[in-house]
Every structure is written in structure tokens, then in C-alpha cells.
Design a protein around this motif. Structure first.
Motif, PDB file in Angstrom:
ATOM      1  N   ASP A   1       0.851  -1.184   0.000  1.00 44.45           N
ATOM      2  CA  ASP A   1       0.000   0.000   0.000  1.00 44.45           C
ATOM      3  C   ASP A   1       0.892   1.241   0.000  1.00 44.45           C
ATOM      4  N   GLY A   2       0.541   2.218  -0.826  1.00 45.57           N
ATOM      5  CA  GLY A   2       1.351   3.420  -0.928  1.00 45.57           C
ATOM      6  C   GLY A   2       1.469   4.182   0.370  1.00 45.57           C
ATOM      7  N   PHE A   3       0.378   4.258   1.145  1.00 41.40           N
ATOM      8  CA  PHE A   3       0.409   4.961   2.423  1.00 41.40           C
ATOM      9  C   PHE A   3       1.379   4.261   3.373  1.00 41.40           C
ATOM     10  N   ARG A   4       1.308   2.928   3.423  1.00 47.33           N
ATOM     11  CA  ARG A   4       2.188   2.175   4.320  1.00 47.33           C
ATOM     12  C   ARG A   4       3.638   2.217   3.858  1.00 47.33           C
ATOM     13  N   TYR A   5       3.861   2.418   2.579  1.00 45.04           N
ATOM     14  CA  TYR A   5       5.222   2.536   2.062  1.00 45.04           C
ATOM     15  C   TYR A   5       5.810   3.923   2.292  1.00 45.04           C
ATOM     16  N   GLY A   6       4.993   4.836   2.804  1.00 43.40           N
ATOM     17  CA  GLY A   6       5.486   6.189   3.027  1.00 43.40           C
ATOM     18  C   GLY A   6       5.361   7.088   1.817  1.00 43.40           C
ATOM     19  N   PHE A   7       4.470   6.692   0.868  1.00 43.25           N
ATOM     20  CA  PHE A   7       4.260   7.519  -0.322  1.00 43.25           C
ATOM     21  C   PHE A   7       3.234   8.623  -0.071  1.00 43.25           C
ATOM     22  N   GLY A   8       2.664   8.667   1.136  1.00 40.37           N
ATOM     23  CA  GLY A   8       1.599   9.615   1.438  1.00 40.37           C
ATOM     24  C   GLY A   8       0.258   9.038   1.052  1.00 40.37           C
ATOM     25  N   ALA A   9       0.159   8.534  -0.130  1.00 42.58           N
ATOM     26  CA  ALA A   9      -1.010   7.846  -0.655  1.00 42.58           C
ATOM     27  C   ALA A   9      -0.552   7.173  -1.936  1.00 42.58           C
ATOM     28  N   GLU A  10      -1.473   6.578  -2.666  1.00 43.25           N
ATOM     29  CA  GLU A  10      -1.116   5.968  -3.935  1.00 43.25           C
ATOM     30  C   GLU A  10      -2.182   6.253  -4.971  1.00 43.25           C
ATOM     31  N   VAL A  11      -1.767   6.262  -6.222  1.00 36.35           N
ATOM     32  CA  VAL A  11      -2.743   6.425  -7.295  1.00 36.35           C
ATOM     33  C   VAL A  11      -3.267   5.072  -7.729  1.00 36.35           C
ATOM     34  N   GLY A  12      -2.579   4.017  -7.358  1.00 39.61           N
ATOM     35  CA  GLY A  12      -2.975   2.670  -7.721  1.00 39.61           C
ATOM     36  C   GLY A  12      -1.799   1.735  -7.553  1.00 39.61           C
ATOM     37  N   ILE A  13      -2.016   0.473  -7.879  1.00 37.81           N
ATOM     38  CA  ILE A  13      -0.948  -0.511  -7.824  1.00 37.81           C
ATOM     39  C   ILE A  13      -0.785  -1.099  -9.215  1.00 37.81           C
ATOM     40  N   SER A  14       0.443  -1.068  -9.704  1.00 39.50           N
ATOM     41  CA  SER A  14       0.725  -1.557 -11.048  1.00 39.50           C
ATOM     42  C   SER A  14       1.459  -2.886 -10.977  1.00 39.50           C
ATOM     43  N   THR A  15       0.992  -3.851 -11.777  1.00 41.39           N
ATOM     44  CA  THR A  15       1.652  -5.159 -11.827  1.00 41.39           C
ATOM     45  C   THR A  15       2.442  -5.343 -13.119  1.00 41.39           C
TER      46      THR A  15
END
Length: 433
Positions: free
Chosen positions: A375-389
Motif C-alpha cells: 500500500d502506498g500509504f504504508r510505504y510512506g508515499f503519502g497515498a497511492e494512485v494505484g498498484i501496477s503489476t
């Protein structure tokens, strides 16, 4: 602006967003951060109205028989809203991704090359339910200097309308034009949006597997996202079983509708007899329905798991279990049926963990922790726009770095290419500055 098919043509809306985005990309870090803080404050002030609008959406969706996973994504309660607003403020503290110089090189005396990060331009965000995604993506878009055209699902219409209204009113008091944030409200506009490659630089879909695949197959605009979230957890023969139980329960039940919740549990046969009864008790106490392969059914009285189950993202309290005879078999199963999202191993053997993490083909590979950390928030990104595979970057949870590109800037003093070609060609210095 909130538009529908009876108002301004979508192309005109896209052009307005395009122009606003160009100005936004030229604003200072301070101006963009002040706009994000204004949004956070406005959302806090309007929290009660936002929650009421979302409750109305939830009530209408229930009457129309919305699925449980989609309902869970739709619901925006006080706790989720507060966490989302915190995520907005976290974006302010992140380094500015715009204007970063990754190459600064002298090609020759007085001839300087720079590679500088810059905004993509306009983002087209299409999502089912998930009103908090609107907030997260808008804050990241503004931080990265991008305009955004939003299209939420019909089930989240009231939530999206009030959120965009609040955001645009907040922006009207800042240096960021409200035209940088637009909301579309009809399903017909999705197809038209996908054709606007002249104005839109990236499409980010967030929703069901079928929905994301539809977007990917019906546009020439680059698409960032993933169609499936088929995540696995492998319990190795060297696992600490108490740790394995805790992580399995969390990975499945902490938020089963999330794309990073596990759908298949793989267990080494050497520990199956001891582990299966314990994990089954822990999971069924959390109302998880279990399915299993033939070997698993020797230990548990559960319904069979079919070939289709290994390919299914339940997004619900359902979990398929398979017994494997080796680490290699677990890796092969994951690489065959996984969606390249997030997969984890539980083991106390570091070498086996390293093998797993090196050989599993996924955007996220974890050792002794829950897949829910993808998750972007848990990764310290502040938030995320999505997850790309996808294999090409950005991959995994995508924050600000996925919303910028770069340009090469060359400054000279009357330099011409002819000087560096031919019989008496001058050489380049290629010196880092």
C-alpha cells in the motif's frame, strides 16, 4: 467542474484541464503544498456532509443489491475519511517530484545537458466505488503538477460530487485553478474519455478485474493499474507456526475486499497435519469460508477447490488452500496462477526466503509479514494512485514518482552539431557538473 452529457462537451472540459495543468506544473512547491493543505482543511470542515452523502450512496447501493466487496470499497466512514485526510497531509511532507535533476552533464565547454523531472500533464482517473481514491489521487496529482479528470462509479455519485465540490472550492482560494480537477458523472462519458489521447496522458483505473481489463482494451492512452489481485501466502516447512497463523489471518481478514488480501494459502506437506487444524480454526472463527485441494481435504472437512479457484480473486472471506511438496512447487504455483501483485513466504530459513523472493514474479514479494502492507500509504508515499503489476516501471504501489516523466534540457552558447562531425570533428568532454 462537475459535468454531464447535457453540459459542455467533454473535449472542451479536457482542454480546460489541459490548460490548467500547464499552469499548475509551473507553480512553486509552496503553492502546490498550500493548495493541498487547503483541500485537507476543507475536507475536515465538510466531513459531516461527506459522510452523509456517502451514507446515501451506501443505502441506494444496498437497495440495488451491491456485492459485499464493492460495498466495503464504497463505504467512507469517519475513520476511513480521517485516515484519508491524514494521507493528504502526508503528501505535503513528501519531496517535490517536479524539477529534480537526474543528469547534469557538460557535453562540451558551455554546452550543458540536464535531465529534469516534469509532470505528465492530465490524468484520467476511472474508478468503481472507492471515494477515498478520489481524494488520494487528487492530492498526488496536485503535488506532482498534474490536472485530473475523475470518473467515479454510479454507486459513488453523491460521494464524488460533494468531494469534488469541496476540493474545487478549496482550490479557488489558492494559486491552483479549480479547472485542474474535473468530475464526470455519466457512464457514456467513459468511452469518450478513453478517446481523448490528445489531452489525457495517463489513465488510472481502479475497480474490478473486468472493469480494469475493459479500460486496458479500449484506449490508446497508457494505462497504469492491475486487473487482478490474486495474492498468495506460502507457509514453509521451516515456518514458526504461531507467526504463520497471525500473518495468515491478517492477510485474509484485515480487509478482505482489498487487492492485497490473499486468495490462496499454500502449505508445505511436512507441516500440514499440525498446521491445518490450527489455521482452519483461526480462519473459520473469523467467518472465512475454506476450500481445499484433495490433500487438504484429507485433514479438513471443506469443499473442494477447483482449477478455477486458483485463478479467482474473491475479494471476500473465502480462501483456497493447497498442499505443496516443496518450495519449488509453491513458487511454480504462484508464477502460474498469480497476478504479479503481492506474494509472501513465512519461514525462519533465510536462504529459502531469499530463493522465494528472487524467483517469485510479482511486484511485491514479502518475508514473514502480511501482504496487506502492499500500500502506498504504508510505504510512506503519502497515498497511492494505484498498484501496477506491469514489468515496466512504475511497479507496485505507485505514488508521486509514477506521475512524473522527464525532459532533456540542453543549453549552449551558439553551439552547432557540425562542429562535432566530419574530418576535423571536435570531441565532447562529457563531464559531470
Amino acid at each position: 467542474m462537475i459535468v454531464n452529457s447535457s453540459s459542455l462537451l467533454l473535449k472542451e472540459i479536457a482542454e480546460k484541464t489541459f490548460q490548467a495543468a500547464r499552469k499548475l506544473g509551473g507553480l512553486s512547491t509552496s503553492d502546490r503544498n498550500q493548495a493541498i493543505e487547503a483541500i485537507a482543511q476543507a475536507l475536515e470542515t465538510a466531513s459531516e456532509d461527506i459522510i452523509k452523502a456517502n451514507q446515501l450512496d451506501c443505502e441506494l447501493a444496498e437497495k440495488e443489491g451491491i456485492s459485499k466487496p464493492l460495498y466495503n470499497r464504497l463505504k467512507l466512514g469517519k475513520t476511513k475519511l480521517e485516515a484519508t485526510i491524514k494521507g493528504v497531509r502526508d503528501v505535503i511532507d513528501l519531496p517535490d517530484p517536479v524539477g529534480h535533476i537526474s543528469i547534469h552533464r557538460e557535453l562540451d565547454e558551455g554546452l550543458i545537458l540536464k535531465r529534469v523531472s516534469c509532470p505528465l500533464g492530465v490524468l484520467g482517473i476511472i474508478f468503481e466505488a472507492r471515494p477515498e481514491a478520489l481524494i488520494q489521487i487528487t492530492s498526488l496529482a496536485i503535488k506532482s503538477g498534474n490536472g485530473v479528470i475523475l470518473k467515479g462509479g454510479k454507486e459513488a455519485l453523491n460521494s464524488c460530487q460533494i468531494l469534488v465540490k469541496v476540493i474545487r472550492e478549496a482550490l479557488s482560494k489558492t494559486q491552483v485553478s479549480p479547472d485542474a480537477v474535473q468530475l464526470l458523472t455519466t457512464r457514456e462519458e467513459i468511452r469518450n474519455l478513453l478517446d481523448l489521447d490528445e489531452y489525457i496522458d495517463l489513465i488510472i483505473p481502479r475497480g474490478s478485474n473486468e472493469f480494469v481489463r475493459f479500460i486496458q482494451q479500449n484506449t490508446n492512452i497508457p494505462v497504469l493499474g492491475h486487473a487482478d489481485g490474486i495474492c498468495h501466502l506460502y507457509i514453509d516447512q521451516k515456518a514458526d507456526l504461531e507467526t504463520a497463523i497471525s500473518i495468515t489471518v491478517d492477510s485474509k481478514t484485515q480487509y478482505p475486499a482489498a487487492c492485497n488480501a490473499i486468495e490462496t494459502l499454500l502449505i508445505h506437506q511436512a507441516i500440514a497435519a499440525e498446521f491445518l487444524p490450527k489455521i482452519a480454526e483461526a480462519l473459520t472463527s473469523q467467518q472465512v469460508k475454506l476450500k481445499g485441494d484433495k490433500l487438504t481435504q484429507n485433514y479438513l472437512n471443506i469443499e473442494p477447490a477447483t482449477e478455477e479457484d486458483w485463478k479467482t480473486e474473491y475479494s471476500d472471506l473465502i480462501l483456497s488452500i493447497k498442499i505443496v511438496d516443496s518450495l519449488e512447487a509453491a513458487i511454480n504455483h504462484i508464477n502460474t496462477y498469480g497476478s504479479k501483485h503481492t506474494d509472501a513466504i513465512i519461514t525462519e530459513d533465510k536462504n529459502r526466503a531469499e530463493t522465494f523472493m528472487n524467483q517469485v514474479d510479482a511486484a511485491g514479494v514479502y518475508h514473514n509479514c502480511s501482504t496487506r502492507f502492499a500500500d502506498g500509504f504504508r510505504y510512506g508515499f503519502g497515498a497511492e494512485v494505484g498498484i501496477s503489476t506491469q514489468k515496466m516501471p512504475p511497479r507496485g504501489p505507485v505514488g508521486l514518482e509514477g506521475l512524473v516523466t522527464y525532459k532533456y534540457q540542453v543549453t549552449g552558447k551558439g553551439h552547432i552539431a557540425a562542429t562535432y562531425s566530419g574530418e576535423n570533428a571536435k570531441g565532447f568532454t562529457h563531464k559531470e557538473v
